[in-house]
Design a protein around this motif. Structure first.
Motif, PDB file in Angstrom:
ATOM      1  N   ALA A 147      48.095 -37.912  50.668  1.00 14.72           N
ATOM      2  CA  ALA A 147      49.424 -37.617  50.119  1.00 14.72           C
ATOM      3  C   ALA A 147      50.436 -37.397  51.239  1.00 14.72           C
ATOM      4  N   ASP A 148      50.027 -36.681  52.277  1.00 17.33           N
ATOM      5  CA  ASP A 148      50.920 -36.429  53.418  1.00 17.33           C
ATOM      6  C   ASP A 148      51.288 -37.733  54.121  1.00 17.33           C
ATOM      7  N   ALA A 149      50.295 -38.598  54.334  1.00 14.62           N
ATOM      8  CA  ALA A 149      50.533 -39.882  54.998  1.00 14.62           C
ATOM      9  C   ALA A 149      51.441 -40.759  54.139  1.00 14.62           C
ATOM     10  N   CYS A 150      51.227 -40.706  52.822  1.00 13.20           N
ATOM     11  CA  CYS A 150      52.053 -41.486  51.902  1.00 13.20           C
ATOM     12  C   CYS A 150      53.510 -41.032  51.940  1.00 13.20           C
ATOM     13  N   ARG A 151      53.717 -39.713  51.948  1.00 17.98           N
ATOM     14  CA  ARG A 151      55.094 -39.199  51.985  1.00 17.98           C
ATOM     15  C   ARG A 151      55.783 -39.560  53.294  1.00 17.98           C
ATOM     16  N   ALA A 152      55.055 -39.462  54.405  1.00 14.03           N
ATOM     17  CA  ALA A 152      55.624 -39.807  55.714  1.00 14.03           C
ATOM     18  C   ALA A 152      56.011 -41.289  55.739  1.00 14.03           C
ATOM     19  N   CYS A 153      55.133 -42.129  55.197  1.00 13.79           N
ATOM     20  CA  CYS A 153      55.398 -43.563  55.164  1.00 13.79           C
ATOM     21  C   CYS A 153      56.564 -43.878  54.235  1.00 13.79           C
ATOM     22  N   ALA A 154      56.619 -43.211  53.089  1.00 11.35           N
ATOM     23  CA  ALA A 154      57.718 -43.432  52.142  1.00 11.35           C
ATOM     24  C   ALA A 154      59.060 -43.095  52.785  1.00 11.35           C
ATOM     25  N   ARG A 155      59.103 -42.020  53.581  1.00 11.30           N
ATOM     26  CA  ARG A 155      60.352 -41.632  54.270  1.00 11.30           C
ATOM     27  C   ARG A 155      60.780 -42.732  55.242  1.00 11.30           C
ATOM     28  N   GLU A 156      59.845 -43.192  56.057  1.00 15.10           N
ATOM     29  CA  GLU A 156      60.157 -44.247  57.034  1.00 15.10           C
ATOM     30  C   GLU A 156      60.597 -45.533  56.325  1.00 15.10           C
ATOM     31  N   CYS A 157      59.844 -45.901  55.287  1.00 13.11           N
ATOM     32  CA  CYS A 157      60.150 -47.147  54.571  1.00 13.11           C
ATOM     33  C   CYS A 157      61.470 -47.060  53.811  1.00 13.11           C
ATOM     34  N   ALA A 158      61.767 -45.905  53.251  1.00 12.12           N
ATOM     35  CA  ALA A 158      63.040 -45.735  52.532  1.00 12.12           C
ATOM     36  C   ALA A 158      64.208 -45.919  53.496  1.00 12.12           C
ATOM     37  N   ALA A 159      64.064 -45.417  54.713  1.00 10.54           N
ATOM     38  CA  ALA A 159      65.122 -45.582  55.723  1.00 10.54           C
ATOM     39  C   ALA A 159      65.272 -47.062  56.076  1.00 10.54           C
ATOM     40  N   MET A 160      64.154 -47.759  56.233  1.00 13.21           N
ATOM     41  CA  MET A 160      64.193 -49.204  56.532  1.00 13.21           C
ATOM     42  C   MET A 160      64.819 -49.980  55.374  1.00 13.21           C
ATOM     43  N   ALA A 161      64.511 -49.551  54.159  1.00 16.69           N
ATOM     44  CA  ALA A 161      64.976 -50.264  52.963  1.00 16.69           C
ATOM     45  C   ALA A 161      66.499 -50.186  52.817  1.00 16.69           C
ATOM     46  N   GLN A 162      67.107 -49.177  53.442  1.00 15.97           N
ATOM     47  CA  GLN A 162      68.572 -49.031  53.371  1.00 15.97           C
ATOM     48  C   GLN A 162      69.271 -50.135  54.153  1.00 15.97           C
ATOM     49  N   ARG A 163      68.542 -50.727  55.089  1.00 13.14           N
ATOM     50  CA  ARG A 163      69.161 -51.780  55.902  1.00 13.14           C
ATOM     51  C   ARG A 163      69.310 -53.033  55.045  1.00 13.14           C
ATOM     52  N   PRO A 164      70.439 -53.719  55.157  1.00 12.29           N
ATOM     53  CA  PRO A 164      70.650 -54.910  54.322  1.00 12.29           C
ATOM     54  C   PRO A 164      69.700 -56.040  54.703  1.00 12.29           C
ATOM     55  N   ALA A 165      69.335 -56.857  53.757  1.00 10.69           N
ATOM     56  CA  ALA A 165      68.525 -58.040  54.043  1.00 10.69           C
ATOM     57  C   ALA A 165      69.335 -58.964  54.939  1.00 10.69           C
ATOM     58  N   ARG A 166      68.637 -59.689  55.799  1.00  8.23           N
ATOM     59  CA  ARG A 166      69.327 -60.545  56.757  1.00  8.23           C
ATOM     60  C   ARG A 166      68.871 -61.987  56.596  1.00  8.23           C
ATOM     61  N   PRO A 167      69.196 -62.622  55.489  1.00  8.68           N
ATOM     62  CA  PRO A 167      68.710 -63.993  55.281  1.00  8.68           C
ATOM     63  C   PRO A 167      69.154 -64.962  56.363  1.00  8.68           C
TER      64      PRO A 167
END
Length: 123
Positions: A93-113
């Motif tokens: 659960a701890d690893a999942c939350r840490a990963c979700a935080r990192e991924c959520a920050a990455m997901a904020q970046r716009p797609a770059r087609p």
């Protein structure tokens, strides 16, 4: 290119490993049937994490979309693992939350087609 995403890649790989360990440990619990949902989410989450890590490592234009999906799966897995007192579930659960935080920050970046080579030729 991928180095700017290294902390997210590391979090994804650490989470995938934690999910693998959790799934195996769940199967060795006295009543593994009670852990069926946890095992299923562990497998889903490990796969989502490795997918996102690969997209980032390749510098894919779709890495932010992969990360958004990964964050969603990680949160779902964390929610399930939180319901179980075992150390492997708590660590997962701890690893999942840490990963979700990192991924959520990455997901904020716009797609770059426009940076994907040959995007327009494959439909």
């Amino acid at each position: 290119m991928a180095t700017s995403h290294q902390s997210c890649i590391d979090a994804c790989n650490a989470c995938a490993d934690a999910c693998d360990r959790c799934a195996i440990a769940c199967l060795q619990e006295p009543q593994p049937k009670l852990m069926a949902r946890c095992v299923a989410l562990d497998i889903d989450c490990a796969q989502a994490c490795r997918l996102a890590a690969g997209y980032m490592a390749r510098g894919s234009a779709l890495d932010s979309a992969a990360c958004a999906f990964c964050a969603m799966v990680c949160l779902e897995c964390a929610k399930e693992c939180d319901q179980h007192a075992m150390d492997h579930c708590q660590a997962c659960a701890d690893a999942c939350r840490a990963c979700a935080r990192e991924c959520a920050a990455m997901a904020q970046r716009p797609a770059r087609p426009e940076t994907a080579a040959g995007t327009h030729s494959h439909h």
